[in-house]
Design an enzyme around this catalytic site. Structure first.
Site, PDB file in Angstrom:
ATOM      1  N   ASP A  51      41.712  34.894  37.661  1.00 20.95           N
ATOM      2  CA  ASP A  51      40.899  33.671  37.739  1.00 20.95           C
ATOM      3  C   ASP A  51      39.740  33.858  38.726  1.00 20.95           C
ATOM      4  O   ASP A  51      38.906  32.972  38.888  1.00 20.95           O
ATOM      5  CB  ASP A  51      41.761  32.434  38.052  1.00 20.95           C
ATOM      6  CG  ASP A  51      42.523  32.543  39.358  1.00 20.95           C
ATOM      7  OD1 ASP A  51      42.392  33.567  40.048  1.00 20.95           O
ATOM      8  OD2 ASP A  51      43.257  31.585  39.690  1.00 20.95           O
ATOM      9  N   SER A  52      39.655  35.048  39.338  1.00 20.83           N
ATOM     10  CA  SER A  52      38.455  35.422  40.101  1.00 20.83           C
ATOM     11  C   SER A  52      37.220  35.353  39.197  1.00 20.83           C
ATOM     12  O   SER A  52      36.091  35.334  39.685  1.00 20.83           O
ATOM     13  CB  SER A  52      38.599  36.833  40.681  1.00 20.83           C
ATOM     14  OG  SER A  52      38.942  37.742  39.656  1.00 20.83           O
ATOM     15  N   ASP A  90      46.160  35.624  34.833  1.00 16.06           N
ATOM     16  CA  ASP A  90      46.440  34.545  35.780  1.00 16.06           C
ATOM     17  C   ASP A  90      46.697  33.241  35.065  1.00 16.06           C
ATOM     18  O   ASP A  90      45.944  32.859  34.149  1.00 16.06           O
ATOM     19  CB  ASP A  90      45.218  34.326  36.696  1.00 16.06           C
ATOM     20  CG  ASP A  90      45.292  35.145  37.957  1.00 16.06           C
ATOM     21  OD1 ASP A  90      46.407  35.430  38.434  1.00 16.06           O
ATOM     22  OD2 ASP A  90      44.219  35.498  38.484  1.00 16.06           O
ATOM     23  N   LYS A 118      50.597  35.967  35.966  1.00 19.21           N
ATOM     24  CA  LYS A 118      50.626  35.935  37.440  1.00 19.21           C
ATOM     25  C   LYS A 118      50.463  34.491  37.894  1.00 19.21           C
ATOM     26  O   LYS A 118      49.626  33.762  37.366  1.00 19.21           O
ATOM     27  CB  LYS A 118      49.503  36.821  38.003  1.00 19.21           C
ATOM     28  CG  LYS A 118      49.384  36.753  39.532  1.00 19.21           C
ATOM     29  CD  LYS A 118      48.620  37.934  40.101  1.00 19.21           C
ATOM     30  CE  LYS A 118      47.118  37.835  40.019  1.00 19.21           C
ATOM     31  NZ  LYS A 118      46.537  36.722  40.777  1.00 19.21           N
ATOM     32  N   GLU A 120      50.571  31.963  41.637  1.00 23.39           N
ATOM     33  CA  GLU A 120      50.460  32.012  43.091  1.00 23.39           C
ATOM     34  C   GLU A 120      51.483  31.103  43.747  1.00 23.39           C
ATOM     35  O   GLU A 120      51.678  29.967  43.312  1.00 23.39           O
ATOM     36  CB  GLU A 120      49.050  31.570  43.514  1.00 23.39           C
ATOM     37  CG  GLU A 120      47.955  32.472  42.978  1.00 23.39           C
ATOM     38  CD  GLU A 120      46.564  32.058  43.453  1.00 23.39           C
ATOM     39  OE1 GLU A 120      46.450  31.149  44.312  1.00 23.39           O
ATOM     40  OE2 GLU A 120      45.596  32.662  42.972  1.00 23.39           O
ATOM     41  N   GLU A 187      48.167  39.613  48.865  1.00 25.17           N
ATOM     42  CA  GLU A 187      46.722  39.613  49.162  1.00 25.17           C
ATOM     43  C   GLU A 187      46.480  39.289  50.633  1.00 25.17           C
ATOM     44  O   GLU A 187      47.002  38.301  51.172  1.00 25.17           O
ATOM     45  CB  GLU A 187      46.021  38.564  48.270  1.00 25.17           C
ATOM     46  CG  GLU A 187      44.533  38.450  48.568  1.00 25.17           C
ATOM     47  CD  GLU A 187      43.742  37.723  47.485  1.00 25.17           C
ATOM     48  OE1 GLU A 187      44.301  37.347  46.442  1.00 25.17           O
ATOM     49  OE2 GLU A 187      42.524  37.529  47.717  1.00 25.17           O
TER      50      GLU A 187
HETATM   51  O1  KIV Z   1      42.045  36.570  40.338  1.00 25.34           O
HETATM   52  C1  KIV Z   1      42.048  37.721  40.766  1.00 25.34           C
HETATM   53  O2  KIV Z   1      41.187  38.539  40.466  1.00 25.34           O
HETATM   54  C2  KIV Z   1      43.123  38.106  41.678  1.00 25.34           C
HETATM   55  C3  KIV Z   1      42.918  39.359  42.457  1.00 25.34           C
HETATM   56  C4  KIV Z   1      42.058  39.089  43.623  1.00 25.34           C
HETATM   57  C5  KIV Z   1      44.179  39.996  42.840  1.00 25.34           C
HETATM   58  O3  KIV Z   1      44.099  37.428  41.809  1.00 25.34           O
END
Ligand code: KIV
Length: 270
Positions: A51-52, A90, A118, A120, A187
């Site tokens: 989600d970056s 994510d 993934k 959080e 992280e």
């Molecule tokens: O969203 C993302 O790119 C991430 C990385 C920073 C690990 O979670």
């Protein structure tokens, strides 16, 4: 050890075997088909549709505006360019707030091509992790600096420096492994904490800003290529010294991870 193209599909078993052999694997974020294929050619084992993308593609100042539709679209793009890497996606902000929402959204990412999702959080995602794992959806639990909680944390700061918080991270990582997490991502934590967590778990640990002792490293693609507007301490631009443009930069990153020359001391937190 030289970098090599992925010869067969990477699975969770592949990652576990790498950990058991005491070796390292390389991960990067990917958001489209062209880069996905370049990353695979360079030997990157895990592609994260992170989600970056809200920050590096969309220009937001956090990951919070990213939607499920954004994630599904980019997952589908990456899937088309994938050449054998394990695909991680994510679950974006507030997409796993209830059981039914979690199942629906995780299933949508898996249908779009993800091999693992993934999410959080610490102890509070243990039940969600169990819910997904029991239904055949592998989970990577993302701990330490969790960008979806940036407003609660008060910024993108290193986590786990105070002994109490460090102890919670160690204990909650164990809890998430017991709940069925297949991978942990840490992280921005002190390198000694990442070492303790990695050594205490059977599952592979992927680090970013977490020092050299995790099983794997991950970076945001735009950081590796030096095109992100900000450069945190843990970032290295691999394009500046590349003699073969972007493919060369990615190959250097993979080689540096596997040969343990990245992250170096200057990229680590104490
Ligand atoms: O969203 C993302 O790119 C991430 C990385 C920073 C690990 O979670």
């Amino acid at each position: 050890m030289s970098t090599q193209k992925i010869s067969s599909n990477v699975t969770l078993t592949t990652l576990l075997n790498i950990k058991q052999r005491g070796e390292k694997f390389a991960c990067l974020t990917a958001y489209d088909a062209c880069f996905a294929s370049i990353l695979c050619e360079a030997g990157v084992e895990v592609l994260l549709v992170g989600d970056s993308l809200g920050m590096v593609l969309q220009g937001h100042d956090s990951t919070l505006p990213v939607t499920m539709n954004d994630m599904i679209y980019h997952m589908q793009c990456v899937k088309r360019g994938n050449r054998g890497a394990l695909l991680m996606a994510d679950l974006p902000f507030m997409s796993y707030a209830s059981e039914s929402q979690t199942l629906e959204n995780a299933a949508a990412l898996m249908r779009a091509g993800a091999n693992i999702v993934k999410l959080e959080g610490g102890a509070w995602i243990a039940n969600t992790t169990r819910l997904l794992a029991e239904r055949g959806i592998p989970v990577c639990a993302h701990m330490g600096l969790t960008p979806q909680s940036v407003n609660r944390i008060g910024g993108f700061h290193v986590q786990g420096r105070d002994p109490e918080q460090a102890q919670s991270i160690v204990e909650e990582a164990q809890l998430l492994q017991e709940a069925g997490a297949s991978v942990l991502l840490l992280e921005c934590v002190p390198k000694i904490l990442a070492k303790t967590v990695t050594e205490g778990l059977q599952i592979p640990v992927i680090g970013i800003g977490a020092g050299p002792d995790t099983t794997a490293q991950i970076m945001v693609l735009h950081d590796v290529l030096g095109v992100s507007p900000i450069t945190p301490k843990f970032v290295k631009n691999f394009l500046v010294d590349s003699k073969n443009g972007i493919p060369g930069a990615i190959e250097s990153y993979v080689k540096a991870v596997k040969e343990r020359t990245f992250p170096a001391e200057e990229h680590c937190f104490d």
